[in-house]
Design a protein around this motif. Structure first.
Motif, PDB file in Angstrom:
ATOM      1  N   UNK A 173       5.834 -15.296  -2.496  1.00  0.00           N
ATOM      2  CA  UNK A 173       6.261 -14.989  -1.137  1.00  0.00           C
ATOM      3  C   UNK A 173       5.033 -14.714  -0.276  1.00  0.00           C
ATOM      4  N   UNK A 174       4.976 -15.343   0.897  1.00  0.00           N
ATOM      5  CA  UNK A 174       3.876 -15.141   1.844  1.00  0.00           C
ATOM      6  C   UNK A 174       4.362 -14.303   3.017  1.00  0.00           C
ATOM      7  N   UNK A 175       3.509 -13.369   3.436  1.00  0.00           N
ATOM      8  CA  UNK A 175       3.849 -12.463   4.532  1.00  0.00           C
ATOM      9  C   UNK A 175       2.797 -12.540   5.632  1.00  0.00           C
ATOM     10  N   UNK A 176       3.250 -12.413   6.859  1.00  0.00           N
ATOM     11  CA  UNK A 176       2.391 -12.167   8.012  1.00  0.00           C
ATOM     12  C   UNK A 176       3.000 -11.006   8.778  1.00  0.00           C
ATOM     13  N   UNK A 177       2.200  -9.963   8.995  1.00  0.00           N
ATOM     14  CA  UNK A 177       2.707  -8.750   9.643  1.00  0.00           C
ATOM     15  C   UNK A 177       3.956  -8.227   8.921  1.00  0.00           C
ATOM     16  N   UNK A 178       3.944  -8.293   7.594  1.00  0.00           N
ATOM     17  CA  UNK A 178       5.042  -7.806   6.746  1.00  0.00           C
ATOM     18  C   UNK A 178       6.338  -8.596   6.910  1.00  0.00           C
ATOM     19  N   UNK A 179       6.267  -9.734   7.580  1.00  0.00           N
ATOM     20  CA  UNK A 179       7.428 -10.600   7.717  1.00  0.00           C
ATOM     21  C   UNK A 179       7.273 -11.809   6.788  1.00  0.00           C
ATOM     22  N   UNK A 180       8.346 -12.159   6.089  1.00  0.00           N
ATOM     23  CA  UNK A 180       8.301 -13.312   5.189  1.00  0.00           C
ATOM     24  C   UNK A 180       8.186 -14.596   6.007  1.00  0.00           C
ATOM     25  N   UNK A 181       7.155 -15.401   5.709  1.00  0.00           N
ATOM     26  CA  UNK A 181       6.979 -16.676   6.408  1.00  0.00           C
ATOM     27  C   UNK A 181       7.116 -17.869   5.469  1.00  0.00           C
ATOM     28  N   UNK A 182       7.112 -17.606   4.163  1.00  0.00           N
ATOM     29  CA  UNK A 182       7.249 -18.708   3.202  1.00  0.00           C
ATOM     30  C   UNK A 182       7.609 -18.131   1.845  1.00  0.00           C
ATOM     31  N   UNK A 183       8.465 -18.856   1.117  1.00  0.00           N
ATOM     32  CA  UNK A 183       8.827 -18.432  -0.236  1.00  0.00           C
ATOM     33  C   UNK A 183       9.134 -19.668  -1.074  1.00  0.00           C
ATOM     34  N   UNK A 184       8.720 -19.637  -2.337  1.00  0.00           N
ATOM     35  CA  UNK A 184       8.968 -20.766  -3.227  1.00  0.00           C
ATOM     36  C   UNK A 184       8.897 -20.286  -4.667  1.00  0.00           C
ATOM     37  N   UNK A 185       9.252 -21.169  -5.600  1.00  0.00           N
ATOM     38  CA  UNK A 185       9.061 -20.845  -7.010  1.00  0.00           C
ATOM     39  C   UNK A 185       7.782 -21.502  -7.510  1.00  0.00           C
ATOM     40  N   UNK A 186       7.183 -20.898  -8.531  1.00  0.00           N
ATOM     41  CA  UNK A 186       5.875 -21.320  -9.038  1.00  0.00           C
ATOM     42  C   UNK A 186       5.929 -21.358 -10.566  1.00  0.00           C
TER      43      UNK A 186
END
Length: 314
Positions: A213-226
């Motif tokens: 999960x990627x965050x900018x300013x504590x907001x989720x901007x991207x999510x995926x499985x790895x």
């Protein structure tokens, strides 16, 4: 090796795009240009009568063979990756198959002295090393989506334009057909959200759920499985293949990295991974986020310790 004159280049470019089916140095893939394709990305993959590994095995495809996909099926199992492909004679699970396309590129007339990044746009490209003693000899296969540093355009073993590639691991050079590689523009590798301060960006990897999960300013901007490291194995030099769990900073980013062994004479089943794309290293030992062209089994550990990602998401 002599440089290509403008007159030679124009002649060779016409041959390169017009005579693809007539050179022994290109894989025979022109017949598949308009269909949905997957490449077998491991030693072999079974074809099952139904979309389950409990079904009868009715066939086998071997490494680097191209398979025509008729439909994509979402089955009940496995839960983390339930996608199967309907193919001739049955079904194949996508875990060890790579979705590929075929796109041929107009060769450049010249490559800047600083070199260029280029992406492979065919299922695979057979590279050749030009030895002063033995002439042109096969070396690595360069796979769809992998990224390489091209440093020159020169006549290849068939007289057509080939790019000379610099391998950063051992500084060896080898060549691949220019029509197989698409130069990458600077705009494509520009930073994402450059106006967001670094301290306001973070990446969280949940090893228990194999998600990122990627965050900018504590907001989720991207999510995926790895796919993280397979626990309990030993990698190079006996190192653990676990993905370390802690807080890290990105140390260095590399758009192209040769992972595994550096051996120009390696076979296609050896642990040799040239051109691994879009690497972001977070430990001195070499753990990184990076694109992956050798499996499509995200959601379960698969790596030697790195965080495997889809190429378009890395």
């Amino acid at each position: 090796m002599r440089p290509i004159s403008r007159r030679d280049f124009l002649k060779l470019s016409a041959l390169a795009l017009g005579g693809l089916a007539f050179t022994p140095f290109l894989p025979e893939i022109t017949e598949f240009e308009d269909v949905n394709l997957v490449r077998v990305a491991t030693k072999s993959v079974s074809v099952y009568r139904g979309p389950t590994d409990q079904s009868l095995i009715v066939g086998t495809w071997n490494r680097d063979e191209l398979v025509n996909v008729y439909a994509e099926i979402t089955a009940d199992e496995p839960k983390y990756n339930p996608v199967w492909y309907r193919v001739w004679g049955g079904y194949m699970h996508r875990a060890r198959l790579q979705r590929v396309k075929i796109h041929y590129n107009q060769p450049l007339t010249v490559v800047p002295e600083t070199g260029l990044l280029a992406e492979v746009t065919v299922p695979y490209s057979q590279a050749y090393h030009n030895s002063p003693l033995d002439g042109w000899q096969t070396t690595y296969r360069l796979y769809y989506g992998s990224v390489h540093w091209i440093v020159a355009v020169e006549p290849g073993p068939d007289g057509q334009p080939w790019y000379r590639i610099l391998d950063e691991l051992d500084e060896a050079t080898y060549h691949a057909p220019a029509i197989h590689l698409r130069p990458i523009s600077p705009e494509e590798i520009a930073p994402i959200s450059p106006d967001v301060p670094l301290e306001k960006k973070r990446i969280e990897v949940a090893l228990n759920t194999q998600t990122l999960t990627c965050y900018e300013y504590d907001q989720v901007v991207f999510q995926t499985n790895i796919s993280s490291g397979i626990a309990g194995l030993s990698g190079a030099g006996g190192a653990s293949t676990n993905t370390p769990a802690s807080n890290f900073n990105i140390i260095v980013k590399m758009p192209s990295k040769h992972m595994g062994e550096a051996n120009l004479a390696a076979g296609i089943d050896d642990y040799v991974l040239p051109g691994v794309p879009w690497c972001s290293f977070f430990t001195e030992e070499g753990h990184a986020f990076h694109g992956t062209y050798w499996h499509d089994n995200f959601g379960v550990p698969m790596s030697h310790g790195c965080v495997n990602m889809r190429i378009e998401e890395a």
